[in-house]
Scaffold this motif. Structure first.
Motif, mmCIF file in Angstrom:
data_model
loop_
_atom_site.group_PDB
_atom_site.id
_atom_site.type_symbol
_atom_site.label_atom_id
_atom_site.label_comp_id
_atom_site.label_asym_id
_atom_site.label_seq_id
_atom_site.Cartn_x
_atom_site.Cartn_y
_atom_site.Cartn_z
ATOM 1 N N THR A 46 39.471 56.411 8.083
ATOM 2 C CA THR A 46 39.420 56.683 6.649
ATOM 3 C C THR A 46 39.599 55.365 5.890
ATOM 4 O OG1 THR A 46 41.798 57.082 6.538
ATOM 5 C CG2 THR A 46 40.398 58.997 6.958
ATOM 6 N N GLY A 47 39.408 55.413 4.614
ATOM 7 C CA GLY A 47 39.638 54.234 3.796
ATOM 8 C C GLY A 47 38.358 53.513 3.424
ATOM 9 N N PRO A 48 38.469 52.510 2.552
ATOM 10 C CA PRO A 48 37.283 51.855 2.011
ATOM 11 C C PRO A 48 36.482 51.041 3.030
ATOM 12 C CG PRO A 48 39.264 50.701 1.315
ATOM 13 C CD PRO A 48 39.709 51.968 1.993
ATOM 14 N N TYR A 49 37.091 50.630 4.116
ATOM 15 C CA TYR A 49 36.387 49.797 5.094
ATOM 16 C C TYR A 49 35.994 50.557 6.361
ATOM 17 C CZ TYR A 49 38.246 46.033 2.217
ATOM 18 O OH TYR A 49 38.565 45.217 1.165
ATOM 19 N N LYS A 50 36.163 51.865 6.386
ATOM 20 C CA LYS A 50 35.945 52.644 7.611
ATOM 21 C C LYS A 50 34.553 52.476 8.224
ATOM 22 C CE LYS A 50 34.354 56.981 5.658
ATOM 23 N NZ LYS A 50 34.616 58.385 5.487
ATOM 24 N N SER A 51 33.529 52.232 7.426
ATOM 25 C CA SER A 51 32.173 52.103 7.941
ATOM 26 C C SER A 51 31.781 50.687 8.340
ATOM 27 C CB SER A 51 31.171 52.640 6.913
ATOM 28 O OG SER A 51 31.371 54.011 6.722
ATOM 29 N N ARG A 52 32.687 49.760 8.135
ATOM 30 C CA ARG A 52 32.383 48.379 8.513
ATOM 31 C C ARG A 52 32.517 48.224 10.021
ATOM 32 N NH1 ARG A 52 35.116 44.215 4.185
ATOM 33 N NH2 ARG A 52 33.901 44.912 2.393
ATOM 34 N N CYS A 66 39.937 59.734 22.033
ATOM 35 C CA CYS A 66 40.396 58.470 21.457
ATOM 36 C C CYS A 66 39.221 57.780 20.776
ATOM 37 C CB CYS A 66 40.970 57.583 22.554
ATOM 38 S SG CYS A 66 41.444 55.935 21.999
ATOM 39 N N ALA A 67 39.313 57.582 19.467
ATOM 40 C CA ALA A 67 38.271 56.904 18.694
ATOM 41 C C ALA A 67 38.816 55.546 18.247
ATOM 42 C CB ALA A 67 37.867 57.743 17.492
ATOM 43 N N ILE A 68 38.227 54.486 18.775
ATOM 44 C CA ILE A 68 38.665 53.123 18.459
ATOM 45 C C ILE A 68 37.729 52.556 17.391
ATOM 46 C CG2 ILE A 68 38.990 50.792 19.366
ATOM 47 C CD1 ILE A 68 39.352 52.096 22.148
ATOM 48 N N THR A 69 38.303 52.137 16.275
ATOM 49 C CA THR A 69 37.505 51.507 15.223
ATOM 50 C C THR A 69 38.211 50.250 14.735
ATOM 51 O OG1 THR A 69 38.565 52.683 13.401
ATOM 52 C CG2 THR A 69 36.663 53.759 14.419
ATOM 53 N N GLY A 70 37.449 49.389 14.101
ATOM 54 C CA GLY A 70 38.027 48.167 13.566
ATOM 55 C C GLY A 70 38.905 48.409 12.355
ATOM 56 N N TYR A 71 38.565 49.428 11.554
ATOM 57 C CA TYR A 71 39.251 49.637 10.281
ATOM 58 C C TYR A 71 39.729 51.068 10.079
ATOM 59 C CZ TYR A 71 37.281 45.077 9.418
ATOM 60 O OH TYR A 71 36.953 43.750 9.526
ATOM 61 N N GLY A 72 39.809 51.848 11.139
ATOM 62 C CA GLY A 72 40.324 53.208 11.033
ATOM 63 C C GLY A 72 39.246 54.230 10.693
ATOM 64 N N GLN A 96 33.924 54.144 20.722
ATOM 65 C CA GLN A 96 34.159 52.980 19.874
ATOM 66 C C GLN A 96 33.069 52.814 18.825
ATOM 67 O OE1 GLN A 96 35.279 49.582 22.259
ATOM 68 N NE2 GLN A 96 34.465 48.199 20.722
ATOM 69 N N PHE A 97 32.498 53.921 18.396
ATOM 70 C CA PHE A 97 31.470 53.874 17.366
ATOM 71 C C PHE A 97 32.125 53.869 15.984
ATOM 72 C CE2 PHE A 97 29.381 56.229 20.882
ATOM 73 C CZ PHE A 97 28.357 55.337 21.147
ATOM 74 N N ARG A 98 31.342 53.591 14.972
ATOM 75 C CA ARG A 98 31.845 53.732 13.602
ATOM 76 C C ARG A 98 32.124 55.211 13.347
ATOM 77 N NH1 ARG A 98 27.610 49.914 10.254
ATOM 78 N NH2 ARG A 98 27.626 48.228 11.767
ATOM 79 N N PRO A 99 33.043 55.520 12.433
ATOM 80 C CA PRO A 99 33.353 56.927 12.147
ATOM 81 C C PRO A 99 32.091 57.715 11.796
ATOM 82 C CG PRO A 99 34.983 55.519 11.121
ATOM 83 C CD PRO A 99 33.898 54.612 11.660
ATOM 84 N N GLY A 100 31.959 58.889 12.408
ATOM 85 C CA GLY A 100 30.847 59.780 12.125
ATOM 86 C C GLY A 100 29.688 59.679 13.100
ATOM 87 N N VAL A 101 29.601 58.603 13.861
ATOM 88 C CA VAL A 101 28.473 58.432 14.773
ATOM 89 C C VAL A 101 28.466 59.505 15.858
ATOM 90 C CG1 VAL A 101 27.434 56.926 16.524
ATOM 91 C CG2 VAL A 101 28.137 55.984 14.312
ATOM 92 N N MET A 102 29.603 59.742 16.486
ATOM 93 C CA MET A 102 29.648 60.770 17.541
ATOM 94 C C MET A 102 29.305 62.146 16.967
ATOM 95 S SD MET A 102 30.249 59.608 20.655
ATOM 96 C CE MET A 102 31.250 60.616 21.741
ATOM 97 N N ASP A 103 29.737 62.438 15.744
ATOM 98 C CA ASP A 103 29.365 63.704 15.101
ATOM 99 C C ASP A 103 27.856 63.794 14.923
ATOM 100 O OD1 ASP A 103 31.886 64.961 14.775
ATOM 101 O OD2 ASP A 103 32.302 63.701 13.021
ATOM 102 N N ARG A 104 27.247 62.720 14.442
ATOM 103 C CA ARG A 104 25.786 62.719 14.242
ATOM 104 C C ARG A 104 25.025 62.880 15.552
ATOM 105 N NH1 ARG A 104 27.214 58.755 10.526
ATOM 106 N NH2 ARG A 104 26.482 57.036 11.838
ATOM 107 N N LEU A 105 25.606 62.401 16.638
ATOM 108 C CA LEU A 105 24.975 62.551 17.949
ATOM 109 C C LEU A 105 25.171 63.947 18.534
ATOM 110 C CD1 LEU A 105 26.025 59.125 19.526
ATOM 111 C CD2 LEU A 105 23.713 59.785 18.802
ATOM 112 N N GLY A 106 26.038 64.741 17.884
ATOM 113 C CA GLY A 106 26.348 66.064 18.418
ATOM 114 C C GLY A 106 27.447 66.034 19.455
ATOM 115 N N LEU A 107 28.254 64.951 19.446
ATOM 116 C CA LEU A 107 29.303 64.768 20.442
ATOM 117 C C LEU A 107 30.655 64.443 19.816
ATOM 118 C CD1 LEU A 107 27.236 62.639 22.979
ATOM 119 C CD2 LEU A 107 27.915 65.039 23.223
ATOM 120 N N GLY A 108 30.868 64.904 18.590
ATOM 121 C CA GLY A 108 32.128 64.631 17.905
ATOM 122 C C GLY A 108 33.290 65.391 18.497
#
Length: 138
Positions: free
Chosen positions: A128-134, A120-126, A94-106
């Protein structure tokens, strides 16, 4: 129990992920929560508490689960996860997109270790898209 043969690694916090993995645990899946030892789960500190000071919400969301404290920013912890994932069927994060990749666990890294893995990656805003990092959930 219909899911008694499934094993789930749970990297989620707060409500959405823990609720989803609790449902899996209630149906028999073996769920192992990976928690940061230096940053307690927020729901542990939210009232209401029982007579022993245990939070009701945390207990409800994490019943029937086991827990392991790992600092995922440490290489040794990442190696532990890579060993564990060999024997697990599902990863929920349930991290923001890219966090698991940065940890070496993507996804790609873990899929190379366990080709049958469901990720399964759960995010608030998906993803991709303009809000993905929120930050966001629910």
């Amino acid at each position: 129990m219909p899911l008694k043969k499934l094993k789930v690694l749970d990297f989620s916090t707060l409500l959405p992920g823990p609720y989803a993995t609790r449902q899996l645990a209630d149906m028999g899946a073996e769920v192992l929560r990976i928690e940061a030892p230096n940053r307690p789960e927020i729901t542990r500190d939210m009232p209401p508490f029982d007579e022993q000071g245990v939070n009701y919400i945390h207990s409800y969301l994490n019943r029937s689960k086991r827990s392991l404290g790992l600092d995922l920013k440490k290489a040794s912890a990442v190696e532990v996860v890579k060993k564990l994932v060999k024997d697990y069927d599902i990863v929920v994060e349930q991290f923001r997109p890219g966090v698991m990749d940065r940890l070496g666990l993507g996804y790609e890294t873990l899929k190379a270790i366990n080709p049958g893995l469901i990720y399964c990656a759960i995010t608030g805003y998906g993803q991709t898209g303009p809000y993905k990092s929120r930050p966001g959930h629910d």
